[in-house]
Design an enzyme around this catalytic site. Structure first.
Site, PDB file in Angstrom:
ATOM      1  N   SER A  24      66.509 108.692  70.693  1.00  0.00           N
ATOM      2  CA  SER A  24      67.339 108.556  71.904  1.00  0.00           C
ATOM      3  C   SER A  24      67.395 109.843  72.703  1.00  0.00           C
ATOM      4  O   SER A  24      67.690 110.899  72.144  1.00  0.00           O
ATOM      5  CB  SER A  24      68.795 108.290  71.508  1.00  0.00           C
ATOM      6  OG  SER A  24      68.993 107.004  71.130  1.00  0.00           O
ATOM      7  N   HIS A  38      65.127 103.815  76.084  1.00  0.00           N
ATOM      8  CA  HIS A  38      63.935 103.713  75.227  1.00  0.00           C
ATOM      9  C   HIS A  38      62.824 102.998  75.995  1.00  0.00           C
ATOM     10  O   HIS A  38      62.714 101.779  75.942  1.00  0.00           O
ATOM     11  CB  HIS A  38      64.238 102.912  73.958  1.00  0.00           C
ATOM     12  CG  HIS A  38      65.058 103.665  72.967  1.00  0.00           C
ATOM     13  ND1 HIS A  38      64.526 104.286  71.871  1.00  0.00           N
ATOM     14  CD2 HIS A  38      66.381 103.905  72.927  1.00  0.00           C
ATOM     15  CE1 HIS A  38      65.498 104.876  71.190  1.00  0.00           C
ATOM     16  NE2 HIS A  38      66.633 104.656  71.807  1.00  0.00           N
ATOM     17  N   HIS A  89      64.350  99.122  67.132  1.00  0.00           N
ATOM     18  CA  HIS A  89      65.421  99.236  66.141  1.00  0.00           C
ATOM     19  C   HIS A  89      65.697  97.887  65.476  1.00  0.00           C
ATOM     20  O   HIS A  89      65.595  96.842  66.122  1.00  0.00           O
ATOM     21  CB  HIS A  89      66.706  99.738  66.805  1.00  0.00           C
ATOM     22  CG  HIS A  89      66.581 101.121  67.371  1.00  0.00           C
ATOM     23  ND1 HIS A  89      66.064 101.361  68.621  1.00  0.00           N
ATOM     24  CD2 HIS A  89      66.893 102.323  66.845  1.00  0.00           C
ATOM     25  CE1 HIS A  89      66.068 102.667  68.849  1.00  0.00           C
ATOM     26  NE2 HIS A  89      66.564 103.275  67.788  1.00  0.00           N
ATOM     27  N   TYR A 134      68.534  96.694  64.774  1.00  0.00           N
ATOM     28  CA  TYR A 134      69.698  96.019  65.362  1.00  0.00           C
ATOM     29  C   TYR A 134      69.335  95.202  66.603  1.00  0.00           C
ATOM     30  O   TYR A 134      70.142  94.423  67.099  1.00  0.00           O
ATOM     31  CB  TYR A 134      70.818  97.019  65.698  1.00  0.00           C
ATOM     32  CG  TYR A 134      70.457  98.106  66.670  1.00  0.00           C
ATOM     33  CD1 TYR A 134      70.263  97.857  68.023  1.00  0.00           C
ATOM     34  CD2 TYR A 134      70.310  99.420  66.235  1.00  0.00           C
ATOM     35  CE1 TYR A 134      69.930  98.860  68.905  1.00  0.00           C
ATOM     36  CE2 TYR A 134      69.976 100.432  67.099  1.00  0.00           C
ATOM     37  CZ  TYR A 134      69.788 100.149  68.437  1.00  0.00           C
ATOM     38  OH  TYR A 134      69.443 101.146  69.306  1.00  0.00           O
ATOM     39  N   GLU A 135      68.121  95.377  67.111  1.00  0.00           N
ATOM     40  CA  GLU A 135      67.707  94.582  68.272  1.00  0.00           C
ATOM     41  C   GLU A 135      67.406  93.140  67.874  1.00  0.00           C
ATOM     42  O   GLU A 135      67.237  92.285  68.739  1.00  0.00           O
ATOM     43  CB  GLU A 135      66.497  95.222  68.941  1.00  0.00           C
ATOM     44  CG  GLU A 135      66.849  96.547  69.591  1.00  0.00           C
ATOM     45  CD  GLU A 135      65.635  97.269  70.149  1.00  0.00           C
ATOM     46  OE1 GLU A 135      65.174  96.874  71.217  1.00  0.00           O
ATOM     47  OE2 GLU A 135      65.143  98.195  69.488  1.00  0.00           O
ATOM     48  N   ALA A 164      68.500 110.646  66.970  1.00  0.00           N
ATOM     49  CA  ALA A 164      69.841 111.140  67.286  1.00  0.00           C
ATOM     50  C   ALA A 164      70.750 110.622  66.183  1.00  0.00           C
ATOM     51  O   ALA A 164      70.555 109.512  65.686  1.00  0.00           O
ATOM     52  CB  ALA A 164      70.278 110.597  68.632  1.00  0.00           C
ATOM     53  N   MET A 201      70.656 105.042  63.052  1.00  0.00           N
ATOM     54  CA  MET A 201      70.255 103.628  63.002  1.00  0.00           C
ATOM     55  C   MET A 201      68.736 103.472  63.000  1.00  0.00           C
ATOM     56  O   MET A 201      68.219 102.435  63.443  1.00  0.00           O
ATOM     57  CB  MET A 201      70.858 102.889  64.202  1.00  0.00           C
ATOM     58  CG  MET A 201      72.370 103.033  64.319  1.00  0.00           C
ATOM     59  SD  MET A 201      72.998 102.253  65.832  1.00  0.00           S
ATOM     60  CE  MET A 201      74.679 102.911  65.866  1.00  0.00           C
ATOM     61  N   SER A 202      68.025 104.473  62.518  1.00  0.00           N
ATOM     62  CA  SER A 202      66.554 104.405  62.563  1.00  0.00           C
ATOM     63  C   SER A 202      65.971 105.259  61.445  1.00  0.00           C
ATOM     64  O   SER A 202      66.670 105.658  60.518  1.00  0.00           O
ATOM     65  CB  SER A 202      66.065 104.929  63.918  1.00  0.00           C
ATOM     66  OG  SER A 202      66.321 106.309  64.021  1.00  0.00           O
ATOM     67  N   ASN A 220      76.884 113.871  67.969  1.00  0.00           N
ATOM     68  CA  ASN A 220      78.346 113.682  67.978  1.00  0.00           C
ATOM     69  C   ASN A 220      78.837 113.862  66.549  1.00  0.00           C
ATOM     70  O   ASN A 220      78.045 113.765  65.605  1.00  0.00           O
ATOM     71  CB  ASN A 220      78.704 112.266  68.470  1.00  0.00           C
ATOM     72  CG  ASN A 220      77.997 111.189  67.665  1.00  0.00           C
ATOM     73  OD1 ASN A 220      76.841 110.856  67.953  1.00  0.00           O
ATOM     74  ND2 ASN A 220      78.661 110.668  66.650  1.00  0.00           N
ATOM     75  N   HIS A 249      77.444 105.451  73.498  1.00  0.00           N
ATOM     76  CA  HIS A 249      76.001 105.676  73.614  1.00  0.00           C
ATOM     77  C   HIS A 249      75.724 106.744  74.684  1.00  0.00           C
ATOM     78  O   HIS A 249      74.818 107.572  74.549  1.00  0.00           O
ATOM     79  CB  HIS A 249      75.306 104.358  73.970  1.00  0.00           C
ATOM     80  CG  HIS A 249      73.809 104.457  74.062  1.00  0.00           C
ATOM     81  ND1 HIS A 249      73.022 104.829  72.990  1.00  0.00           N
ATOM     82  CD2 HIS A 249      72.949 104.238  75.095  1.00  0.00           C
ATOM     83  CE1 HIS A 249      71.735 104.825  73.365  1.00  0.00           C
ATOM     84  NE2 HIS A 249      71.681 104.481  74.632  1.00  0.00           N
TER      85      HIS A 249
HETATM   86  N1  HPA Z   1      76.284 106.849  64.094  1.00  0.00           N
HETATM   87  C1  HPA Z   1      75.140 106.152  64.049  1.00  0.00           C
HETATM   88  N2  HPA Z   1      74.115 106.417  64.847  1.00  0.00           N
HETATM   89  C2  HPA Z   1      74.245 107.408  65.720  1.00  0.00           C
HETATM   90  C3  HPA Z   1      75.405 108.169  65.833  1.00  0.00           C
HETATM   91  C4  HPA Z   1      76.491 107.861  64.975  1.00  0.00           C
HETATM   92  O1  HPA Z   1      77.564 108.486  64.996  1.00  0.00           O
HETATM   93  N3  HPA Z   1      75.190 109.092  66.803  1.00  0.00           N
HETATM   94  C5  HPA Z   1      73.934 108.890  67.267  1.00  0.00           C
HETATM   95  N4  HPA Z   1      73.346 107.879  66.624  1.00  0.00           N
END
Ligand code: HPA
Length: 273
Positions: free
Chosen positions: A31, A62, A84, A86-87, A114, A212-213, A236, A248
């Protein structure tokens, strides 16, 4: 023939109709890091739409294409946009691009992502070299009949993130004055961010950063005998570790800010691979 393998071979065919470029390094951009492609001397681009059967990413930020070219003298293929779980794709589709890049010749897989920081030493903008992962919150991409042409049924996972590649990346970070932490990454399915209780659980399990990847791709590449390295950009603090709700947009803004240093790290490391 195994349906997953059949689809893979048909994707290889689609690409080979356009280019015979043989990459050494495959790069997957996370990301906000999508503009890394600006650093590549481009030989050829292939839109994911032009590869029959290829899963197309739907996430904002993306884009979807393979970029073939050179980083320094090193031939690379770069995925601008990843798919991903989750898609809604079956996990075999999520890892199809990784398998495809291996079939095109890539020996090294450079994963980026990320993540949310769990280690209290981390803050937004921290780079974490992935030393190991926890995969058991995501589906294993090797479930199903083993594709013997790609690898063994029960692959060893003791050394997924190659020590030599990690040493090179650490050297580059030191030379460039870029702070680089190390740690364990866990992939959860998303798309919802984790709850604070989940983050406390992951912290107790030894997870430093969550996303998530990446892990399903690493499991697949390891199955195929690739050398793997990964860097996570902590964008974050994970849920419950700061007062702010996660968005996001915040993740993308932090990744964009980190992008120049991140690009430097990736580029200089690849030149030394
Ligand atoms: N959790 C999951 N995926 C993420 C996060 C998070 O806090 N930040 C960026 N991708």
């Amino acid at each position: 023939m195994n349906k997953v393998y059949e689809k893979l071979l048909s994707c290889v065919d689609s690409v080979r109709k356009v280019t015979d470029f043989k990459p050494k390094v495959a790069i997957v951009l996370g990301s906000g890091l999508g503009n890394y492609a600006d650093d590549i001397k481009i030989e050829c681009e292939i839109d994911y739409h032009d590869i029959e059967g290829f899963p197309i990413s739907t996430v904002p930020g993306h884009a979807g294409k393979f970029i073939f070219g050179y980083v320094g003298e090193v031939p690379v293929v770069c995925m601008k946009g990843r798919v991903h779980y989750y898609e809604g794709y079956p996990v075999s589709d999520v890892v199809l691009p990784t398998r495809l890049m291996r079939m095109l010749g890539a020996e090294i897989l450079f994963l980026t992502n990320a993540s949310g920081g769990i280690n209290l030493d981390f803050s937004a903008g921290t780079f974490m070299l992935i030393t190991d992962h926890i995969s058991c919150f995501a589906p294993n991409p090797l479930i199903g009949p083993n594709i013997d042409e790609l690898g063994t049924r029960f692959p060893d996972m003791s050394h997924v993130y190659d020590e030599d590649l990690r040493d090179i990346i650490k050297d580059v970070a030191a030379t460039e004055g870029i702070t680089l932490k190390e740690g364990v990454y866990a992939q959860l399915t998303g798309p919802s961010f984790e709850s604070p209780a989940e983050i406390r659980m992951l912290g107790k399990l030894g997870v430093d950063a969550v996303g998530m990847s990446t892990v399903v791709e690493a499991v697949t590449a390891n199955h195929m005998g690739m050398k793997i390295c990964g860097i996570s950009c902590v964008c974050n603090l994970a849920a419950g570790l700061s007062a702010n709700p996660l968005t996001h947009e915040e993740v993308q803004a932090a990744a964009n800010e980190a992008a120049p240093k991140f690009k430097k790290l990736v580029t200089e490391a690849i030149k030394r691979f």
